[in-house]
Design a protein around this motif. Structure first.
Motif, PDB file in Angstrom:
ATOM      1  N   ILE A 220     -35.966  21.664  37.285  1.00 36.33           N
ATOM      2  CA  ILE A 220     -35.222  21.566  35.946  1.00 36.33           C
ATOM      3  C   ILE A 220     -33.974  20.949  36.671  1.00 36.33           C
ATOM      4  CG2 ILE A 220     -34.178  22.168  34.041  1.00 36.33           C
ATOM      5  CD1 ILE A 220     -37.122  23.109  34.575  1.00 36.33           C
ATOM      6  N   PRO A 221     -33.878  19.466  35.943  1.00 36.11           N
ATOM      7  CA  PRO A 221     -32.768  18.777  36.296  1.00 36.11           C
ATOM      8  C   PRO A 221     -31.504  19.011  35.743  1.00 36.11           C
ATOM      9  CG  PRO A 221     -34.257  17.576  34.895  1.00 36.11           C
ATOM     10  CD  PRO A 221     -34.698  18.818  35.183  1.00 36.11           C
ATOM     11  N   ARG A 222     -30.273  18.904  36.228  1.00 39.11           N
ATOM     12  CA  ARG A 222     -29.037  19.064  35.823  1.00 39.11           C
ATOM     13  C   ARG A 222     -28.907  18.090  34.519  1.00 39.11           C
ATOM     14  NH1 ARG A 222     -24.365  21.541  36.627  1.00 39.11           N
ATOM     15  NH2 ARG A 222     -25.035  21.950  38.485  1.00 39.11           N
ATOM     16  N   CYS A 223     -28.353  18.399  33.237  1.00 40.67           N
ATOM     17  CA  CYS A 223     -28.586  17.629  32.049  1.00 40.67           C
ATOM     18  C   CYS A 223     -27.403  18.081  30.968  1.00 40.67           C
ATOM     19  CB  CYS A 223     -29.982  17.986  31.405  1.00 40.67           C
ATOM     20  SG  CYS A 223     -30.151  16.654  30.019  1.00 40.67           S
ATOM     21  N   VAL A 224     -26.603  17.108  30.576  1.00 40.53           N
ATOM     22  CA  VAL A 224     -25.775  17.553  29.887  1.00 40.53           C
ATOM     23  C   VAL A 224     -26.312  17.924  28.278  1.00 40.53           C
ATOM     24  CG1 VAL A 224     -23.799  16.653  28.803  1.00 40.53           C
ATOM     25  CG2 VAL A 224     -23.927  16.118  31.120  1.00 40.53           C
ATOM     26  N   SER A 227     -26.829  21.709  27.804  1.00 40.72           N
ATOM     27  CA  SER A 227     -25.735  22.538  27.636  1.00 40.72           C
ATOM     28  C   SER A 227     -25.180  22.083  26.397  1.00 40.72           C
ATOM     29  CB  SER A 227     -24.601  22.209  28.729  1.00 40.72           C
ATOM     30  OG  SER A 227     -24.910  22.211  30.041  1.00 40.72           O
ATOM     31  N   GLU A 228     -25.434  21.046  25.946  1.00 42.90           N
ATOM     32  CA  GLU A 228     -24.890  21.039  24.431  1.00 42.90           C
ATOM     33  C   GLU A 228     -25.614  21.607  23.420  1.00 42.90           C
ATOM     34  OE1 GLU A 228     -24.887  16.647  24.083  1.00 42.90           O
ATOM     35  OE2 GLU A 228     -23.157  16.208  25.229  1.00 42.90           O
ATOM     36  N   SER A 229     -26.915  21.764  23.707  1.00 39.23           N
ATOM     37  CA  SER A 229     -28.007  22.278  22.642  1.00 39.23           C
ATOM     38  C   SER A 229     -27.467  23.814  22.203  1.00 39.23           C
ATOM     39  CB  SER A 229     -29.415  21.988  23.277  1.00 39.23           C
ATOM     40  OG  SER A 229     -29.479  22.975  24.345  1.00 39.23           O
ATOM     41  N   THR A 230     -27.189  24.455  23.574  1.00 38.36           N
ATOM     42  CA  THR A 230     -26.768  25.885  22.845  1.00 38.36           C
ATOM     43  C   THR A 230     -25.789  25.998  22.019  1.00 38.36           C
ATOM     44  OG1 THR A 230     -25.283  26.018  24.945  1.00 38.36           O
ATOM     45  CG2 THR A 230     -27.731  26.643  25.154  1.00 38.36           C
ATOM     46  N   ILE A 236     -33.392  22.837  23.406  1.00 39.67           N
ATOM     47  CA  ILE A 236     -33.655  21.153  23.810  1.00 39.67           C
ATOM     48  C   ILE A 236     -35.051  20.452  23.102  1.00 39.67           C
ATOM     49  CG2 ILE A 236     -32.299  21.528  25.995  1.00 39.67           C
ATOM     50  CD1 ILE A 236     -34.734  21.534  27.410  1.00 39.67           C
ATOM     51  N   PHE A 237     -35.678  21.445  22.812  1.00 43.04           N
ATOM     52  CA  PHE A 237     -37.055  20.690  22.356  1.00 43.04           C
ATOM     53  C   PHE A 237     -36.491  20.186  20.672  1.00 43.04           C
ATOM     54  CE2 PHE A 237     -38.655  23.504  25.586  1.00 43.04           C
ATOM     55  CZ  PHE A 237     -39.602  22.500  26.052  1.00 43.04           C
ATOM     56  N   GLY A 243     -35.447  14.293  26.405  1.00 42.33           N
ATOM     57  CA  GLY A 243     -34.794  14.360  27.373  1.00 42.33           C
ATOM     58  C   GLY A 243     -35.445  14.714  28.763  1.00 42.33           C
ATOM     59  N   SER A 244     -34.993  14.552  29.897  1.00 40.05           N
ATOM     60  CA  SER A 244     -35.467  14.879  31.267  1.00 40.05           C
ATOM     61  C   SER A 244     -35.804  16.315  31.256  1.00 40.05           C
ATOM     62  CB  SER A 244     -34.641  14.173  32.459  1.00 40.05           C
ATOM     63  OG  SER A 244     -33.251  15.036  32.490  1.00 40.05           O
ATOM     64  N   ALA A 245     -34.642  17.170  31.035  1.00 41.93           N
ATOM     65  CA  ALA A 245     -34.928  18.612  30.846  1.00 41.93           C
ATOM     66  C   ALA A 245     -35.903  19.119  30.018  1.00 41.93           C
ATOM     67  CB  ALA A 245     -33.513  19.326  30.835  1.00 41.93           C
ATOM     68  N   THR A 246     -35.913  18.437  29.140  1.00 40.76           N
ATOM     69  CA  THR A 246     -37.114  18.875  28.099  1.00 40.76           C
ATOM     70  C   THR A 246     -38.517  18.524  28.577  1.00 40.76           C
ATOM     71  OG1 THR A 246     -35.584  18.236  26.238  1.00 40.76           O
ATOM     72  CG2 THR A 246     -37.895  18.714  25.561  1.00 40.76           C
ATOM     73  N   LYS A 247     -38.473  17.573  29.132  1.00 45.38           N
ATOM     74  CA  LYS A 247     -39.947  17.423  29.774  1.00 45.38           C
ATOM     75  C   LYS A 247     -40.322  18.137  30.973  1.00 45.38           C
ATOM     76  CE  LYS A 247     -39.684  12.200  28.730  1.00 45.38           C
ATOM     77  NZ  LYS A 247     -39.530  10.972  29.230  1.00 45.38           N
ATOM     78  N   ALA A 248     -39.301  18.541  31.750  1.00 45.43           N
ATOM     79  CA  ALA A 248     -39.505  19.331  32.971  1.00 45.43           C
ATOM     80  C   ALA A 248     -39.623  20.764  32.509  1.00 45.43           C
ATOM     81  CB  ALA A 248     -38.120  19.323  33.682  1.00 45.43           C
ATOM     82  N   TYR A 249     -39.040  21.388  31.291  1.00 47.28           N
ATOM     83  CA  TYR A 249     -39.446  22.711  30.857  1.00 47.28           C
ATOM     84  C   TYR A 249     -40.802  22.641  30.402  1.00 47.28           C
ATOM     85  CZ  TYR A 249     -35.094  25.136  31.760  1.00 47.28           C
ATOM     86  OH  TYR A 249     -34.008  25.898  32.305  1.00 47.28           O
ATOM     87  N   ASN A 250     -41.149  21.607  29.633  1.00 47.38           N
ATOM     88  CA  ASN A 250     -42.645  21.318  29.206  1.00 47.38           C
ATOM     89  C   ASN A 250     -43.750  21.483  30.143  1.00 47.38           C
ATOM     90  OD1 ASN A 250     -44.584  21.182  27.154  1.00 47.38           O
ATOM     91  ND2 ASN A 250     -44.807  18.865  27.709  1.00 47.38           N
TER      92      ASN A 250
END
Length: 576
Positions: A220-224, A227-230, A236-237, A243-250
């Motif tokens: 899971i890449p570091r992604c601003v 953090s903003e989504s919370t 993040i979905f 986003g890159s983190a979204t794709k990684a979590y998928n």
């Protein structure tokens, strides 16, 4: 019936909540019925779906725990929140912080959360438990209630700090409270592929834990945006769907689903053991246990290429063992002759324990073939910071031979690969794994052809500090053993080492069968282009003036000292 997964790490800030929320949201997107249980008094998983104020919900995990302890029913309709993303939530808030003292005096305190989970398991496909950053009663309850645990580790310095304590807690729960508990894997979070540091930490995690624990393919890449989504009460979905983190979590979620489906679909005919042993005996047989083994019963791995040195790193290891004990278990296999165990991984830890006065070490006992053991032994050592050139050569040689014979394993059960690897494929795979060019691997392997004195020179292990460079050493490996011994003789006599160009000439002359002692002497004593003018003596001319056990360097030092005394005496005479 739901699969219950705890997201755990007693270290804070490693992505547990983000993983719990993102996994839950993505499972829902895959049409799974999901319950997210927030077991953290900070209530971040609850807030991540928009429930910021405890006045928005009348009941929380605190009331759940109290209801179980007091054996009174709780209204699940009022308790469970229904988010817009089709994730149900058992919320938590700061009122949960004081529950530990209540749990301390409760009957069967470790099973309180499990007793609640069991009442809702049939209503969901997955139940995800977000744990608090500690090793108190709450995470122990989570582990006891779960089928699996996913460990989140950040790709940052000190990211794996405390992993040993967590693994000990997991093993304790497995032994005493929940024998079915499995580690589903390690998820590496907060990665940054732009930095070498992040890449190195990921390599270290694979090196230190990958032999024993599955590490998820997705990182899971570091992604601003994550953090903003919370802060806006969305996963993040919803907040950053591309986003890159979204794709990684998928990708990670798909791995979790596949793992679950694989286990559910693993149906087989009952064996003799299934029919005539009880469940407890079968579960006990499946568990790979950490045992305390006497050091006296553990033997060295045959032809182990990595030397255990009592250097500065060993001193630090001994200090760590004194303070914390042995954090990671060693890996051994039963000796073929039945005389104890053979060390596969953990030679330095065992030596550190021995030097610390310990007579036992924690060890995992695993049945391994010679080739499987060789590959694990090399893999667990090859990324060490300080590896001598010849150690690397012997390690590459042993692993390449094992890969050629049997094929490299590519799973966690060490099952044999059906297709035999030919040498070309093996060297390609080895080069890819260790990050070396194929030719460089072969050059390291050439060092295994050197006589021991030359290996010590290329490794820099000589007491007289004589050292030979890597490239000349490779060329000398093509000489016969007899000619190599002659090179050693003249290196010691003349206190000089051959240049790369000189060793290439020796190699070519050796191919033509024109290299003998006289030729070696001639090449070794010629003046190099970059060499200052020097005086040289034949050893036989000065040997009679020195003790028989004097080395060339000792003779040289003595001559220089005598010359200094002579020069001082001569100066005083002139002053008169």
């Amino acid at each position: 019936m739901a699969e219950v997964i705890a997201i755990a790490n007693q270290k804070g800030g490693v992505g547990k909540t983000m993983t719990s929320v993102s996994l839950s949201a993505c499972l829902a997107l895959h049409s799974k019925k999901v319950l997210l249980v927030d077991l953290d008094p900070q209530g971040h998983s609850t807030k991540a779906f928009g429930y910021y104020d405890s006045s928005q919900y009348p009941l929380s995990m605190r009331e759940v725990i109290l209801s179980v302890i007091q054996d009174v029913p709780i209204d699940k309709e009022q308790l469970i929140l229904h988010s817009d993303e089709n994730v149900d939530i058992v919320p938590a808030n700061i009122s949960l912080a004081g529950i530990n003292s209540t749990l301390e005096s409760a009957m069967c305190r470790e099973t309180v959360v499990k007793r609640f989970i069991d009442t809702v398991r049939d209503d969901y496909d997955f139940i995800i438990i977000d744990t608090n950053p500690s090793l108190d009663n709450l995470p122990i309850n989570a582990l006891t209630a779960s089928d699996k645990v996913i460990i989140t580790v950040q790709a940052e310095p000190y990211g794996v700090e405390g992993m040993a304590d967590l693994l000990k807690s997991i093993n304790m729960v497995k032994r005493n409270l929940n024998p079915d508990l499995k580690i589903d894997g390690i998820l590496i979070t907060m990665t940054d592929e732009r930095t070498n540091l992040s890449k190195k930490i990921i390599q270290d995690i694979h090196k230190n834990f990958g032999q024993h624990i599955k590490i998820f393919n997705s990182t899971i890449p570091r992604c601003v945006k994550a953090s903003e989504s919370t802060g806006v009460g969305e996963s993040i979905f919803v907040y950053d769907p591309k986003g890159s983190a979204t794709k990684a979590y998928n990708v990670f979620t798909k791995e979790v689903i596949l793992n679950a489906e694989k286990e559910h679909n693993d149906i087989r005919m009952p064996s003799y053991d299934d029919l005539f042993t009880n469940e407890e005996q079968r579960q006990e047989a499946k568990l790979e246990k950490i045992m305390e083994l006497p050091i006296s019963e553990i033997h060295e791995f045959k032809n182990h290429p990595f030397k255990v040195r009592e250097d500065e790193q060993m001193i630090k290891l001994i200090e760590s063992i004194t303070e914390n004990g042995i954090l990671l278990p060693t890996l051994v296999r039963p000796s073929k002759d039945g005389s104890g165990y053979e060390m596969v991984s953990g030679h330095r830890r065992m030596k550190g324990a021995e030097l610390n006065g310990l007579d036992k070490v924690p060890a995992i006992v695993r049945d391994l073939t010679d080739d499987q053991a060789t590959i694990i032994m090399v893999d667990s050592n090859i990324q060490r910071e300080t590896i001598l050139p010849s150690e690397r050569g012997f390690a590459y040689k042993m692993k390449l031979e094992a890969m050629n014979r049997q094929g490299k394993r590519n799973d966690l059960t060490f099952s044999q690969v059906g297709k035999k690897l030919n040498e070309t494929y093996s060297i390609d795979k080895l080069a890819e794994e260790v990050g070396e060019k194929k030719n460089q691997i072969y050059r390291y392997i050439r060092l295994t052809k050197l006589v021991e004195p030359l290996r010590d020179m290329v490794d820099g292990l000589r007491e007289d500090k004589i050292k030979i460079a890597f490239n000349p050493a490779v060329e000398l490996s093509y000489l016969s053993k007899e000619n190599q011994e002659l090179v050693v003789k003249y290196i010691e006599e003349f206190d000089l080492t051959p240049s790369h160009a000189q060793t290439i000439r020796m190699k070519e002359l050796s191919k033509e069968n024109r290299l003998d002692e006289n030729v070696i002497y001639s090449i070794m004593t010629e003046v190099k282009a970059n060499q200052k003018e020097k005086i040289s003596f034949k050893m036989e001319d000065i040997d009679e003036y020195f003790p028989n056990d004097f080395t060339p360097r000792q003779k040289s030092d003595t001559i220089l000292k005598l010359l200094k005394i002579w020069a001082k005496k001569r100066k005083k005479e002139h002053e008169r």
